[in-house]
Design a protein around this motif. Structure first.
Motif, mmCIF file in Angstrom:
data_model
loop_
_atom_site.group_PDB
_atom_site.id
_atom_site.type_symbol
_atom_site.label_atom_id
_atom_site.label_comp_id
_atom_site.label_asym_id
_atom_site.label_seq_id
_atom_site.Cartn_x
_atom_site.Cartn_y
_atom_site.Cartn_z
ATOM 1 N N GLN A 1 42.945 44.628 37.687
ATOM 2 C CA GLN A 1 43.439 43.619 38.621
ATOM 3 C C GLN A 1 43.207 43.969 40.187
ATOM 4 O O GLN A 1 43.263 45.240 40.591
ATOM 5 N N GLY A 2 42.218 43.348 40.754
ATOM 6 C CA GLY A 2 41.764 43.431 42.234
ATOM 7 C C GLY A 2 40.466 44.389 42.496
ATOM 8 O O GLY A 2 39.809 44.131 43.296
ATOM 9 N N SER B 1 45.050 38.249 39.182
ATOM 10 C CA SER B 1 46.325 38.739 38.474
ATOM 11 C C SER B 1 46.231 38.380 37.230
ATOM 12 O O SER B 1 45.771 37.398 36.785
ATOM 13 N N ASN C 1 33.708 47.723 42.722
ATOM 14 C CA ASN C 1 34.294 48.181 43.891
ATOM 15 C C ASN C 1 33.095 49.007 44.715
ATOM 16 O O ASN C 1 33.516 50.062 45.413
ATOM 17 N N HIS D 1 35.598 38.503 40.572
ATOM 18 C CA HIS D 1 36.649 39.007 41.308
ATOM 19 C C HIS D 1 37.814 38.848 39.972
ATOM 20 O O HIS D 1 37.973 38.202 39.470
#
Length: 232
Positions: free
Chosen positions: A209-210, A229, A161, A226
């Motif tokens: 997740q995410g 879920s 991120n 990525h």
């Protein structure tokens, strides 16, 4: 000849600048091949020879793909790695000629169920379920040696991120690529289509997740994964 069941697809990697693909036979991985990472995992890099584990070839995941958060773990980790593709096989390959067996290089991410690995280590069991699960081997495009040259140095990093997690240099490998190939070829016969994940620097850590995980190696570009879920 006919097959009793449908023949599984051939795992492969895309090749930079070509419509051809590189067929993958086996995936070998070197454990703890950067000194600082070996120490953060509780090992002594000055004493241990290289050791290897494997991932199934169909665990490969393409650049930009979404990997479902794997079952059976609460502690999925990232591991940025240089990947070597073998183009010429052999056994007992001398260090001096080992690089002649390299077809090309790619960026990899050795996804690891760290809690399962720790539990296996504690009781002396294999790491298979910690390392060789579905979608555990994200790998980028393959760069032929003819265009990339041999990578003996260059920055390797990983961010999650946008936050930098891992940062080192390929020159910090305890066992350089030629040594890894020579040692591994003493243990098994290498063949065209084999991949070798060469180890990760310090700074491994969890993914949730995410998350968007980006590995970068100087001269090879980026590999983006990525984290999706959890699977049902």
């Amino acid at each position: 000849m006919t097959w009793a069941i449908p023949c599984p697809p051939q795992p492969s990697l895309p090749i930079v600048g070509s419509d051809d693909r590189f067929p993958v036979r086996r995936i070998y991985c070197v454990g703890q091949n950067y000194a600082a990472h070996a120490r953060e995992m509780g090992s002594n890099p000055d004493q241990d020879p290289p050791f290897f584990f494997s991932k199934p070839a169909d665990a490969l995941v393409a650049d930009g793909a979404t990997v479902p958060y794997p079952p059976g773990t609460d502690n999925l980790h990232h591991e940025a790695e240089l990947v070597v593709a073998i183009g010429i096989g052999g056994a007992n390959i001398p260090v001096e000629t080992a690089l002649d067996h390299v077809w090309g290089y790619a960026i990899g991410n050795d996804l690891t169920r760290r809690d399962l690995q720790a539990a296996a280590k504690k009781v002396g069991r294999p790491w298979d379920m910690a390392k060789g699960f579905d979608h555990s081997a994200p790998c980028g495009q393959l760069h032929p040696v003819s265009t990339s040259g041999h990578l003996t140095a260059g920055a390797i990093s990983l961010s999650v991120n946008g936050d930098l997690r891992q940062s080192s240099d390929l020159s910090d490998l305890i066992w350089p690529v030629a040594d890894v190939i020579a040692y591994l070829s003493f243990m098994v016969v290498l063949a065209p289509g084999d991949l070798i994940f060469t180890g990760t620097p310090e700074g491994v850590g969890p993914l949730v997740q995410g998350d968007v995980c980006v590995v970068e190696i100087e001269g090879l570009g980026q590999l983006t994964t990525h984290i999706g879920s959890a699977t049902a």
